[in-house]
Design a protein around this motif. Sequence first.
Motif, PDB file in Angstrom:
ATOM      1  N   UNK A  83       0.819  -1.213   0.000  1.00 60.71           N
ATOM      2  CA  UNK A  83       0.000   0.000   0.000  1.00 60.71           C
ATOM      3  C   UNK A  83       0.851   1.261   0.000  1.00 60.71           C
ATOM      4  N   UNK A  84       2.084   1.149   0.501  1.00 67.15           N
ATOM      5  CA  UNK A  84       2.966   2.312   0.579  1.00 67.15           C
ATOM      6  C   UNK A  84       3.816   2.470  -0.678  1.00 67.15           C
ATOM      7  N   UNK A  85       3.745   1.506  -1.595  1.00 72.54           N
ATOM      8  CA  UNK A  85       4.520   1.585  -2.831  1.00 72.54           C
ATOM      9  C   UNK A  85       3.716   2.367  -3.868  1.00 72.54           C
ATOM     10  N   UNK A  90      -1.364   1.243  20.119  1.00 73.46           N
ATOM     11  CA  UNK A  90      -2.789   1.392  20.400  1.00 73.46           C
ATOM     12  C   UNK A  90      -3.639   1.015  19.205  1.00 73.46           C
ATOM     13  N   UNK A  91      -3.092   1.221  17.998  1.00 68.46           N
ATOM     14  CA  UNK A  91      -3.875   1.002  16.791  1.00 68.46           C
ATOM     15  C   UNK A  91      -3.182   0.012  15.873  1.00 68.46           C
ATOM     16  N   UNK A  92      -3.981  -0.750  15.136  1.00 72.56           N
ATOM     17  CA  UNK A  92      -3.469  -1.570  14.049  1.00 72.56           C
ATOM     18  C   UNK A  92      -4.025  -0.974  12.772  1.00 72.56           C
ATOM     19  N   UNK A  93      -3.157  -0.345  11.989  1.00 70.28           N
ATOM     20  CA  UNK A  93      -3.616   0.425  10.839  1.00 70.28           C
ATOM     21  C   UNK A  93      -2.494   0.504   9.834  1.00 70.28           C
ATOM     22  N   UNK A  94      -2.843   0.798   8.565  1.00 69.96           N
ATOM     23  CA  UNK A  94      -1.815   1.031   7.558  1.00 69.96           C
ATOM     24  C   UNK A  94      -0.984   2.248   7.927  1.00 69.96           C
TER      25      UNK A  94
END
Length: 661
Positions: free
Chosen positions: A163-165, A297-301
């Motif tokens: 997703x970061x590419x 705290x978060x699981x996120x992209x």
Amino acid sequence: MIPELGQFALSLALIAAIVQSVVPIWGASNGNVLWMRSARASSLVQFVLVAFAFGALMRSYIVSDFTVLNVVQNSHSLKPLIYKISGTWGNHEGSLLLWVLILAAFGAAVAFFGRNIPQTLMARTLSVQAWITVGFISFMVFTSNPFTRVSPPPLDGQDLNPLLQDIGLAIHPPLLYVGYVGFSIVFSFAVAALIEGRVDPAWARWVRPWTLAAWTALTAGIGLGSWWAYYELGWGGWWFWDPVENVSFMPWLLGTALLHSAIVTEKRDTFKSWTILLAILTFSLSLLGTFIVRSGLLTSVHAFAVDPERGVYILGLLAVSIGGSLALFAWRAPAMEGGGLFAPVSREAGLLINNLLLATATATVLFGTLYPLFLEAVTGDKISVGPPFFNASFIPISLALVLVMAVGPFLSWKRADLAGVLSRLKFALALAFVAALVIWYVTTGGPVLAVLAMAIALWLLFATLQEWASRVKLFKPGAWGRIRRQPRASHGMTMAHVGLAVLVMGATGASAWKSDIVTFAEEGTEVQIAGFDLTFEGVEQVRGPNYIAQVGTLNVTRDGEFVTKLYPERRVYPAAGSSTTESDIRQTLAGDLYVSIAEPAAEGAQGKWTLRVLYEPLVNFLWIGTFLLVIGGCLSLSDRRLRVGAPRKSRAGPAIATPAE
């Protein structure tokens, strides 16, 4: 060897930051000119050392040095060069190093460009900036070393999150960080002024360009992130009220209030407490975002780390910086002079309402973001606070803000005639009303809130253009000369207000009148949406540099006439073991035709693809509006008055009564 040199440079930068955090401020308190001047040299040295460390890490990514653990975890030899470079900051350790680089860069920029700033204020400001740098470099050296070696090295890396590419995500984080970290120097100016016991118009003028630079970069970063989410995630949405989206939005809201408050402090020598408090809170929200993203705290992209121990370290930094600065503010604030008086109807009062509405909007977003986290921590219950809450609470406040913005530039300082101002705005109001009726007719009657939002946005647009035309006497001879002689900051204000009006129109159109169809598709499947006819012509496999893609083809017609072909993709990245959706979009000013494909999830749908088709009216107004906001910020920043700053003599006489010693 290069990674070791990078780590050594980072350690030296920590030593330089410690020296800078102590010597200049001690010199300012004792009147030692040599010690105060050391702030400039140590700032530049610190920047050079951190830049060397960052370059060493980037070099490891470019050459695919898989003896460095960070490169192994976030890169791959087949990855395109641009994504090898962006991989440098596409992870926890690398992004933290970028954060420190920007911290050091802002300190060095103040040392280099701020030669007209009084020496004591300069020394204290750069010392406070160094306190922040010490915290983050020590965090990196002791818990998040980007140069850790791995032995034996693997043959290849694990690749960067697919997703970061993307080119949007290659540029988005640096811009966002310039915004986040840029507010650190404003925070440092505020704390230094509190320590020094001096807040006056000259101080506000020195603060304004740094506030404006941070705000402009943050605007560009948020806009670019929103654009990436729109075309990359395959959902067709541009804002999801994700907690990490919110923690970038909150500093922007308070930064906007800070920018306007600093103008009042500069022009009228008032709103001193507001300006100082907003400077502290804006950067505090930037630090809060850092804690949320890196604490687990978060699981996120968006999330970089899930290590609670790292979160505890950042929480300590948060407590010291926010708690200490607010305690200092509480001690000094009562001694601040009130400054110029103003009537309830005046430009000052309008900007005060602006500050209150922006602060209320920020508090609303903060509550909706943190409440689920607090509830889970205390009770273990998990709840979701999503778009329904934010739309119901934030949108009315924001519309009220836009409504007031149209009137503000027409108001005079100290005292204004509201009836006269409204009388001048009758034409803008009539245009907005007619436009709202047209929109109501075209959209067959609603929804009511969307039509109201469009009317308010058009009211702001027409009122802003009317104010600009009146200011430059557009329809009188010599208008071009008057336009050129106007300060660039005034043109920047007009551009930014127009940009916000356009952005509101885009957000309203894309949210209220969006059409969305999700269906299973095979070769020959037809879909009708918003007057378009789409025929699914099948899928073929294509190999990319580090992925395999299934590319769909859709033929688009309208009233039997060919319009275009669209090619949505689903990419699989073998090294990363994950996949992404690449949408294809037919973009026009009126609206976007948006398509994406994914493998079917339902049983009995073998051989078919999940096809999503959307039509989003006016969605490109979002990006145009954001672009105008950024251009407005850059125009204002180019104003010579902001580059030069206030003359030294204007700082005579303290604006805060220093307690007797």
